[in-house]
Enzyme design. Structure first.
Site, PDB file in Angstrom:
ATOM      1  CE  LYS A  13      -3.753  -2.604   2.039  1.00  0.00           C
ATOM      2  NZ  LYS A  13      -4.390  -3.121   3.247  1.00  0.00           N
ATOM      3  CD  GLN A  59      -3.206  -4.616   6.563  1.00  0.00           C
ATOM      4  OE1 GLN A  59      -3.132  -3.620   5.850  1.00  0.00           O
ATOM      5  NE2 GLN A  59      -3.830  -5.716   6.175  1.00  0.00           N
ATOM      6  CG  ASP A  88      -9.577  -0.064   5.163  1.00  0.00           C
ATOM      7  OD1 ASP A  88      -9.471  -0.258   3.936  1.00  0.00           O
ATOM      8  OD2 ASP A  88      -8.854  -0.606   6.008  1.00  0.00           O
TER       9      ASP A  88
END
Ligand code: NDP
Length: 294
Positions: free
Chosen positions: A54, A98, A121
């Site tokens: 990422k 994460q 997200d």
């Protein structure tokens, strides 16, 4: 019949180029740079690899990444403090925590602490809630589900009025992608481990999204001829012929289903690259919103 290949690598490369152009324009016109903060807790190798991918993708398109690599024994309070500090940082337009977090951490509380305006997200309960309601647009849509819809759109697949079947109902893929299809006026069926006569239900689909995590479960005789198949599954299966001892396959038996489907995304090389592209897209959209560009 051999299906049209829905090439996630090529489509995601186009999207990254679009974002790169937008980031350059933003820098030139507003002297602003989009920023993504990554929060990695503990030393899981797979999580480190995802975060590194990422960060690399950000650098390629002109998004600055701010890495927060934290010890696995960090307390709930300390982690909350880090998230709150990032919330306050005006150079950060997106926060990526994460997952999974270590067992002693209350994941829901951490995700809920992310500033709604930076929830790239899309897992903040408010964003998920809005996604589940009619005419309540979430600020961000979760990346993998958004990537599935983008694959359909960029392949020119009409969604409205079609029979869509989503195989899987997880919070991160099945459920949100189902909501997106419903918002786009598909007639929707969601299947899961208790669904009876799965092959028969799947065969209704004009559009099939497979997200079960079962290697090559969907067979050719489950698929309506001409259907569009998006394979989210990413499963490691033993393969002694490979150096690393395994290979990745999707939830769909690609070689046989491509002979029946009208279009199909492979795995790997389908939804996977789209997930990262959508993270960049969400971060760019957030930065544009912050700069008053949209
Ligand atoms: P989960 O394990 O969280 O959910 C799986 C879903 O499939 C559940 O709803 C489960 O039903 C259902 N299911 C499992 N087995 C069966 C079965 N035999 N018959 C019918 N339904 C079944 O998985 P995720 O949603 O997190 O991931 C799904 C796949 O997508 C995985 O391969 C994962 O690696 C991949 N993935 C890929 C991403 C990408 O970027 N490409 C991102 C995220 C995931 P029930 O609810 O009843 O238990």
């Amino acid at each position: 019949m051999t299906a049209q290949l829905i090439d996630g690598k090529a489509i995601s490369a186009t999207i990254r180029e679009e974002i790169k152009t937008e980031a350059a324009e933003m820098k030139a016109k507003y002297n602003r740079v989009p920023g993504l903060a990554t929060v990695l807790v503990g030393g899981r190798k797979d999580s480190q690899a995802y975060v590194n991918m990422k960060k690399k993708a950000c650098a390629q398109v002109g998004i600055t990444s701010f890495a927060h690599d934290l010890p696995g024994d960090i307390s709930q309070e300390e982690l909350l403090k880090v998230v709150k500090e990032i919330n306050e940082n005006p150079d950060v337009h997106g926060i990526l925590v994460q997952l999974p977090l270590p067992d002693h951490i209350d994941e829901e509380e951490i995700l809920g602490a992310i500033d709604l305006e930076k929830d790239v997200d899309g897992f903040h309960p408010l964003n998920i809630g809005r996604l589940s309601m009619k005419r309540r647009d979430p600020l961000f849509v979760p990346c993998t589900p958004r990537g599935c819809i983008e694959l359909l759109d960029r392949t020119g697949v009409e969604i409205e009025g079609k029979e869509a079947v989503v195989l899987g109902r997880s919070n991160i893929v099945g459920l949100p992608v189902a909501m997106l299809l419903l918002h786009r006026n598909a007639t929707l069926t969601i299947c899961h481990s208790r669904t009876k006569d799965l092959p028969k239900v799947v065969k209704r689909a004009d559009i099939l999204i497979a997200a079960v995590g079962r290697p090559e479960m969907v067979k050719a005789d489950w698929v309506k001829p001409g259907a569009v198949v998006i394979d989210v599954g990413t499963n490691a299966v033993d393969d002694p012929t490979r150096k690393r001892g395994y290979r990745l396959v999707g939830d769909v038996a690609f070689d046989e289903v491509k002979e029946v489907a009208g279009a199909i995304s492979p795995s790997p090389g389908g939804v996977g690259p789209m997930t990262i592209a959508m993270l960049l897209r969400n971060t760019m959209d957030s930065a544009k919103r912050d700069a008053g560009m949209e």
